[in-house]
Design a protein around this motif. Structure first.
Motif, short mmCIF file in Angstrom:
data_model
loop_
_atom_site.label_atom_id
_atom_site.label_comp_id
_atom_site.label_asym_id
_atom_site.label_seq_id
_atom_site.Cartn_x
_atom_site.Cartn_y
_atom_site.Cartn_z
N ARG A 138 -15.58 -0.41 -2.61
CA ARG A 138 -14.85 -1.48 -3.28
C ARG A 138 -13.33 -1.31 -3.15
NH1 ARG A 138 -18.67 -4.52 -5.54
NH2 ARG A 138 -17.15 -5.93 -6.51
N TYR A 139 -12.94 -0.93 -1.96
CA TYR A 139 -11.51 -0.78 -1.67
C TYR A 139 -11.34 -0.74 -0.15
CZ TYR A 139 -6.68 0.82 -1.71
OH TYR A 139 -5.33 0.90 -1.54
N ARG A 141 -8.13 -1.77 3.12
CA ARG A 141 -6.94 -2.43 3.60
C ARG A 141 -7.05 -2.52 5.12
NH1 ARG A 141 -6.98 -3.13 -1.07
NH2 ARG A 141 -5.35 -2.70 -2.63
N GLU A 179 -12.47 -10.30 -0.66
CA GLU A 179 -11.68 -10.30 -1.90
C GLU A 179 -12.43 -9.67 -3.07
OE1 GLU A 179 -9.00 -13.41 -4.57
OE2 GLU A 179 -10.46 -14.19 -3.12
N LYS A 180 -13.69 -10.03 -3.27
CA LYS A 180 -14.40 -9.51 -4.44
C LYS A 180 -14.78 -8.04 -4.31
CE LYS A 180 -19.05 -11.10 -3.10
NZ LYS A 180 -20.19 -11.98 -3.51
N TYR A 181 -14.57 -7.48 -3.12
CA TYR A 181 -14.84 -6.06 -2.90
C TYR A 181 -13.57 -5.23 -2.86
CZ TYR A 181 -19.41 -7.89 -1.66
OH TYR A 181 -20.63 -8.55 -1.68
N GLY A 182 -12.45 -5.83 -3.22
CA GLY A 182 -11.19 -5.09 -3.20
C GLY A 182 -10.64 -4.84 -1.82
N CYS A 184 -8.29 -6.08 1.12
CA CYS A 184 -7.16 -6.95 1.48
C CYS A 184 -6.98 -6.92 3.00
CB CYS A 184 -5.86 -6.47 0.81
SG CYS A 184 -5.92 -6.51 -0.99
N GLU A 224 -1.46 0.07 -2.71
CA GLU A 224 -2.29 -0.33 -3.84
C GLU A 224 -2.09 -1.79 -4.22
OE1 GLU A 224 -4.52 1.58 -5.58
OE2 GLU A 224 -4.22 3.18 -4.10
#
Length: 301
Positions: A138-139, A141, A179-182, A184, A224
């Motif tokens: 869940r993050y 980039r 988006e809903k999984y963090g 970007c 972040e």
């Protein structure tokens, strides 16, 4: 290297493709100074090892990972090795690329396919390889490397420009889905003096376009508090943003004279005063249908 307190990417794991030289090398070195453990991917094993060694000599943590971004099996193995070594993947910078510049009339379809394969399909392969990892933690980039050639065109770069704008399209959809999984997803449009730009940019400009002046832009895109769906243009220490805009336009309607009415109202169609950057692709259809309904109501009221 700065202290841990001054390193905003401390504890993060970053993969940079095409990191054996040029802009990719600058990216890898910069991310390491910000605290990230860096996977240095490159087609050239010796170049990948050299950059990883540079990072380690400066007190950073690095892993060399030679592989072609167009080889899905090799990229999958690289991702598995990173997870085994460090347990997570936080950042992917899709930087690997090639040029095969010619005017369109002289360009072969093989050269067109090759450039699209490396830039677009290579980025898609790498994104696919990390996607489930980032969703599970869940993050994530992800940075695409687009270009002014894709955003606005450049003579002799039909293949490169097509691939680079396609990466913006990939960014737009992955940002929505992630988006809903963090996760970007952003794009970087760099201008830098590298092997790819010698012969393209004027020699007097190359000194000012040190790749190291582009890489700080990554911190805004992978930190972040990163945005999502941003297009960051960077070069010579200057940063700007670009957007794909939709004008307000006007309702033309149907009938045999629709084409003529469109030509007559062309200035209204291209007027940018009320332009917006839609949140998703269907926003265009929603706006068009709403306009048609408004105009129908006006006609029959």
């Amino acid at each position: 290297m700065a202290s841990n307190a001054d390193r905003p990417l401390n504890g993060r794991v970053a993969i940079v493709t095409g990191a054996g030289s040029g802009l990719g090398r600058a990216h890898a070195l910069y991310l390491a100074t910000q605290g990230a453990s860096v996977v240095v991917n490159d087609l050239d094993p010796a170049a990948a090892r050299q950059v990883a060694a540079e990072i380690e000599e400066q007190g950073g943590v690095a892993l060399d990972a030679p592989a072609s971004v167009t080889d899905a099996a090799a990229i999958g193995e690289m991702i598995a090795n990173v997870q085994d070594s460090w347990g997570r993947i936080d950042i992917l910078v899709n930087n690997a690329g090639i040029l095969r510049d010619r005017s369109f009339t002289k360009m072969t379809l093989d050269d067109f396919r090759l450039v699209v394969d490396v830039h677009l399909i290579g980025a898609a392969i790498c994104c696919k390889a990390v996607w489930d990892v980032m969703r599970a933690q869940r993050y994530g980039r992800i940075v695409m490397t687009t270009s002014s050639s894709g955003l606005w065109g450049n003579f002799g770069q039909a293949n490169y420009g097509a691939a680079k704008l396609a990466l913006v399209g990939l960014m737009q959809t992955l940002a929505i889905e992630g988006e809903k999984y963090g996760i970007c997803v952003n794009s970087l449009a760099p201008t830098a003096a590298t092997q790819m730009t010698h012969g393209v940019l004027a020699e007097e400009s190359l000194v000012e376009l040190d790749p190291a002046l582009v890489s700080p832009g990554l911190l805004a895109l992978v930190g972040e508090d990163a945005p999502t769906r941003a297009i960051l243009c960077a070069g010579a220490g200057h940063f700007a943003s670009a957007e794909i805009m939709l004008s307000e336009g006007c309702h033309i309607g149907a009938g045999p004279e629709a084409g003529s009415r469109l030509v007559a109202n062309w200035p209204l169609v291209i007027d940018r005063k009320a332009a917006v950057a839609p949140a998703y692709g269907f926003a265009q259809a929603e706006r068009e249908v709403a306009s048609a309904r408004r105009n129908a109501a006006i006609r029959f009221s």
